[in-house]
Motif scaffolding. Structure first.
Motif, PDB file in Angstrom:
ATOM      1  N   PHE A   1      -9.604   6.389  -5.755  1.00 50.99           N
ATOM      2  CA  PHE A   1      -8.691   6.563  -5.138  1.00 50.99           C
ATOM      3  C   PHE A   1      -7.857   7.323  -5.736  1.00 50.99           C
ATOM      4  O   PHE A   1      -7.329   8.279  -4.984  1.00 50.99           O
ATOM      5  CB  PHE A   1      -7.928   5.841  -4.498  1.00 50.99           C
ATOM      6  CG  PHE A   1      -8.942   4.417  -3.709  1.00 50.99           C
ATOM      7  CD1 PHE A   1      -9.097   4.814  -2.841  1.00 50.99           C
ATOM      8  CD2 PHE A   1      -9.652   3.397  -4.269  1.00 50.99           C
ATOM      9  CE1 PHE A   1      -9.429   3.689  -2.045  1.00 50.99           C
ATOM     10  CE2 PHE A   1      -9.622   2.294  -3.988  1.00 50.99           C
ATOM     11  CZ  PHE A   1     -10.424   2.599  -2.673  1.00 50.99           C
TER      12      PHE A   1
ATOM     13  N   VAL B   1       0.763  -0.737   0.070  1.00 50.69           N
ATOM     14  CA  VAL B   1       0.074  -0.255  -0.181  1.00 50.69           C
ATOM     15  C   VAL B   1       0.870   1.343   0.332  1.00 50.69           C
ATOM     16  O   VAL B   1       0.125   2.514  -0.142  1.00 50.69           O
ATOM     17  CB  VAL B   1      -0.964   0.042   1.337  1.00 50.69           C
ATOM     18  CG1 VAL B   1      -1.979  -1.015   1.433  1.00 50.69           C
ATOM     19  CG2 VAL B   1       0.233  -0.057   2.371  1.00 50.69           C
ATOM     20  N   ASN B   2       1.982   1.030   0.425  1.00 51.10           N
ATOM     21  CA  ASN B   2       3.059   2.275  -0.033  1.00 51.10           C
ATOM     22  C   ASN B   2       3.365   2.313  -0.902  1.00 51.10           C
ATOM     23  O   ASN B   2       4.426   3.302  -1.627  1.00 51.10           O
ATOM     24  CB  ASN B   2       4.590   2.095   1.190  1.00 51.10           C
ATOM     25  CG  ASN B   2       3.703   2.142   2.532  1.00 51.10           C
ATOM     26  OD1 ASN B   2       2.441   2.840   3.250  1.00 51.10           O
ATOM     27  ND2 ASN B   2       4.339   0.978   3.130  1.00 51.10           N
ATOM     28  N   ASN B   3       3.495   0.924  -1.731  1.00 53.71           N
ATOM     29  CA  ASN B   3       3.988   1.461  -3.510  1.00 53.71           C
ATOM     30  C   ASN B   3       3.594   2.549  -3.906  1.00 53.71           C
ATOM     31  O   ASN B   3       2.345   2.759  -3.870  1.00 53.71           O
ATOM     32  CB  ASN B   3       4.061   0.097  -4.120  1.00 53.71           C
ATOM     33  CG  ASN B   3       4.887  -0.455  -2.800  1.00 53.71           C
ATOM     34  OD1 ASN B   3       5.418  -0.339  -2.331  1.00 53.71           O
ATOM     35  ND2 ASN B   3       4.346  -1.825  -4.060  1.00 53.71           N
ATOM     36  N   ASP B   4       4.314   3.473  -5.879  1.00 54.55           N
ATOM     37  CA  ASP B   4       3.235   3.239  -6.291  1.00 54.55           C
ATOM     38  C   ASP B   4       2.732   3.109  -7.116  1.00 54.55           C
ATOM     39  O   ASP B   4       3.418   1.543  -7.180  1.00 54.55           O
ATOM     40  CB  ASP B   4       4.535   5.256  -6.627  1.00 54.55           C
ATOM     41  CG  ASP B   4       4.043   6.442  -7.263  1.00 54.55           C
ATOM     42  OD1 ASP B   4       2.410   5.627  -7.737  1.00 54.55           O
ATOM     43  OD2 ASP B   4       4.202   7.099  -7.520  1.00 54.55           O
TER      44      ASP B   4
ATOM     45  N   SER C   1      -2.192   3.410  -3.431  1.00 55.87           N
ATOM     46  CA  SER C   1      -1.762   3.673  -2.366  1.00 55.87           C
ATOM     47  C   SER C   1      -3.235   2.078  -2.287  1.00 55.87           C
ATOM     48  O   SER C   1      -3.770   1.326  -1.730  1.00 55.87           O
ATOM     49  CB  SER C   1      -2.239   4.033  -1.012  1.00 55.87           C
ATOM     50  OG  SER C   1      -0.449   4.580  -0.386  1.00 55.87           O
ATOM     51  N   GLY C   2      -4.938   2.997  -2.923  1.00 52.23           N
ATOM     52  CA  GLY C   2      -5.910   2.539  -2.944  1.00 52.23           C
ATOM     53  C   GLY C   2      -6.152   1.116  -3.656  1.00 52.23           C
ATOM     54  O   GLY C   2      -7.078   0.148  -3.333  1.00 52.23           O
ATOM     55  N   HIS C   3      -5.662   1.367  -5.137  1.00 55.53           N
ATOM     56  CA  HIS C   3      -5.218   0.738  -5.906  1.00 55.53           C
ATOM     57  C   HIS C   3      -4.587  -0.435  -4.997  1.00 55.53           C
ATOM     58  O   HIS C   3      -5.276  -1.926  -5.594  1.00 55.53           O
ATOM     59  CB  HIS C   3      -4.970   1.104  -7.220  1.00 55.53           C
ATOM     60  CG  HIS C   3      -5.695   1.874  -7.475  1.00 55.53           C
ATOM     61  ND1 HIS C   3      -6.033   2.243  -9.222  1.00 55.53           N
ATOM     62  CD2 HIS C   3      -5.007   3.266  -7.152  1.00 55.53           C
ATOM     63  CE1 HIS C   3      -6.372   3.376  -9.224  1.00 55.53           C
ATOM     64  NE2 HIS C   3      -6.466   3.928  -8.606  1.00 55.53           N
ATOM     65  N   HIS C   4      -3.927  -0.671  -4.709  1.00 49.15           N
ATOM     66  CA  HIS C   4      -2.956  -1.962  -3.877  1.00 49.15           C
ATOM     67  C   HIS C   4      -4.048  -2.468  -3.221  1.00 49.15           C
ATOM     68  O   HIS C   4      -3.436  -3.935  -3.042  1.00 49.15           O
ATOM     69  CB  HIS C   4      -1.650  -0.998  -3.608  1.00 49.15           C
ATOM     70  CG  HIS C   4      -1.146  -0.974  -4.907  1.00 49.15           C
ATOM     71  ND1 HIS C   4       0.279  -2.314  -5.710  1.00 49.15           N
ATOM     72  CD2 HIS C   4       0.284  -0.127  -5.078  1.00 49.15           C
ATOM     73  CE1 HIS C   4       0.356  -1.140  -6.638  1.00 49.15           C
ATOM     74  NE2 HIS C   4       0.371  -0.056  -5.678  1.00 49.15           N
ATOM     75  N   LEU C   5      -4.573  -1.690  -2.484  1.00 42.12           N
ATOM     76  CA  LEU C   5      -5.179  -2.208  -1.338  1.00 42.12           C
ATOM     77  C   LEU C   5      -6.505  -3.109  -1.531  1.00 42.12           C
ATOM     78  O   LEU C   5      -6.241  -4.342  -1.154  1.00 42.12           O
ATOM     79  CB  LEU C   5      -5.486  -0.447  -0.404  1.00 42.12           C
ATOM     80  CG  LEU C   5      -6.244  -1.647   0.963  1.00 42.12           C
ATOM     81  CD1 LEU C   5      -5.770  -2.666   1.896  1.00 42.12           C
ATOM     82  CD2 LEU C   5      -7.134  -0.067   1.497  1.00 42.12           C
TER      83      LEU C   5
ATOM     84  N   ASN D   1      -3.397   7.876  -6.308  1.00 44.17           N
ATOM     85  CA  ASN D   1      -3.690   7.458  -5.244  1.00 44.17           C
ATOM     86  C   ASN D   1      -3.197   6.255  -5.526  1.00 44.17           C
ATOM     87  O   ASN D   1      -4.764   5.451  -5.458  1.00 44.17           O
ATOM     88  CB  ASN D   1      -4.415   7.903  -4.000  1.00 44.17           C
ATOM     89  CG  ASN D   1      -3.328   7.249  -2.415  1.00 44.17           C
ATOM     90  OD1 ASN D   1      -2.463   7.123  -2.708  1.00 44.17           O
ATOM     91  ND2 ASN D   1      -3.919   7.842  -1.711  1.00 44.17           N
TER      92      ASN D   1
END
Length: 383
Positions: free
Chosen positions: A80, A25-28, A85-89, A83
């Motif tokens: 999101f 979630v910290n990844n771009d 982070s939301g996609h990864h989450l 951002n």
């Protein structure tokens, strides 16, 4: 007591996945397809509307046909924005869903709690999962598997009662899975394997499919089982032997609607890849090179499953394998195949697992080559 442990296992699987993959979630977004497919895709950024929905179902330029994945990414962008982070989450939550469906299916079908938990944990945390879960553009992997595993779990309930409503639910979930990624077109074959083990439907006569009216008349869903239990033991073998062919035919007919869904999707995707020139021609990679690469890839995927080192985002084609490498790979596949079929009666899970592995990898094994990769970690998600 098992119910208590079941809840503990589910909790453990959720926590383990969250710890292992939570840092994503910290990844771009990454420059490897994320920009082209998400961050710089105007259709994704416009959100879900009539124009974008039409594009999702008809686009042949960006990717192959997976409209549900496009709609998922559009919804993410609306929620999101840029951002990542939301996609990864969301991808992580879908992966957790896949893991839980896998555990619930194995536990229900095999009645073996701890082996089911172990298998689900290995699947959940294996390094080969990283590419599918941590790469935003691979939303199609986790989304298709979410619906694919939900199909398999729902199928275990259908197989018990053969109620038409449960059958329709399985069909709908399967349709959603192939609308997320066409690789799941092999799922009808997987269901046939599951009929052999652990559902053991090959070995017993099928009850007629229950319509809602029939279901209302059958207050006890175990009536058929009770009737079968009253058959004298000496007659069961004869009945099974005489009806085996009929059972197999019925099981195949039962899967016809699934195949009727998967066939047009397969044809559509192959046509798209041809017209967009994304499928390598035989002049670029000839048939013998494809066959050798497929053979070596089957063994390489096994190697990376048991010894996951030297993983990479891209594995280039090796067009000059040594003869000894080809002979070793061929021998390994033949030995494993012979062993699992020899042990089929004593350990049916081996032959089911092996055929599952070989069959579900077939669409991406390289005989119809797309892209420049010889293999990819993400291709192991279903196999």
């Amino acid at each position: 007591m098992n119910k208590k442990y079941k809840h503990i296992i589910i909790f453990f699987l959720i926590v383990a996945c969250s710890i292992a993959f939570g840092p994503i979630v910290n990844n771009d977004f990454v420059g490897y397809d994320d920009n082209r497919l998400i961050a710089e895709n105007s259709f994704i950024q416009n959100g879900i509307n009539a124009k974008s929905i039409k594009w999702a179902f008809t686009d042949t330029h960006h990717e192959y046909w997976h409209p549900l994945t496009w709609l998922s990414l559009m919804l993410d962008w609306r929620l999101f924005g840029s951002n990542a982070s939301g996609h990864h989450l969301v991808s992580l939550l879908l992966h957790i869903g896949v893991v839980l469906f896998l555990f619930l299916f194995l536990n229900k079908a095999t009645k073996s709690l701890w082996p089911s938990a172990f298998a689900a944990a290995i699947f959940a945390l294996h390094p080969l999962r990283v590419e599918s879960v941590a790469w935003a553009a691979e939303r199609k992997d986790v989304l298709s598997m979410f619906f694919g595993m939900a199909t398999i779990y729902a199928y275990t309930y259908y197989s018990e009662t053969r109620q038409i409503l449960k059958y329709i639910i399985c069909l709908i979930l399967f349709a959603l899975s192939i609308m997320s990624k066409p690789m799941l077109v092999t799922l009808p074959c997987v269901l046939l394997l599951l009929d052999y083990w652990p559902l053991a439907r090959w070995q017993k006569p099928l009850a007629p499919m229950n319509t809602p009216t029939m279901a209302a008349k059958n207050a006890d869903e175990n009536t058929i089982r009770q009737m079968n239990s009253n058959i004298p033991k000496e007659n069961k073998t004869t009945t099974s032997f005489k009806s085996r062919h009929t059972v197999m035919v019925n099981l195949l007919w039962e899967k016809v609607p699934f195949f009727l869904l998967s066939l047009p999707v397969s044809i559509t995707v192959i046509g798209q890849l041809h017209t967009s020139n994304r499928m390598a021609s035989l002049h670029e990679i000839n048939f013998s090179e494809r066959m050798i690469n497929a053979l070596m890839s089957y063994v390489s995927y096994l190697h990376k499953t048991f010894w996951p080192v030297d993983l990479a985002v891209f594995y280039p084609h090796e067009l000059s394998f040594q003869l000894w490498q080809i002979l070793v790979a061929t021998s390994a596949l033949l030995i494993i195949s012979t062993a699992v079929f020899y042990l089929a009666k004593k350990a049916p899970f081996l032959v089911v697992g092996w055929l599952w592995y070989l069959g579900t990898l077939f669409p991406v094994i390289g005989l119809m080559q797309t892209g420049y990769q010889a293999m990819a970690d993400r291709y192991t998600y279903l196999p």
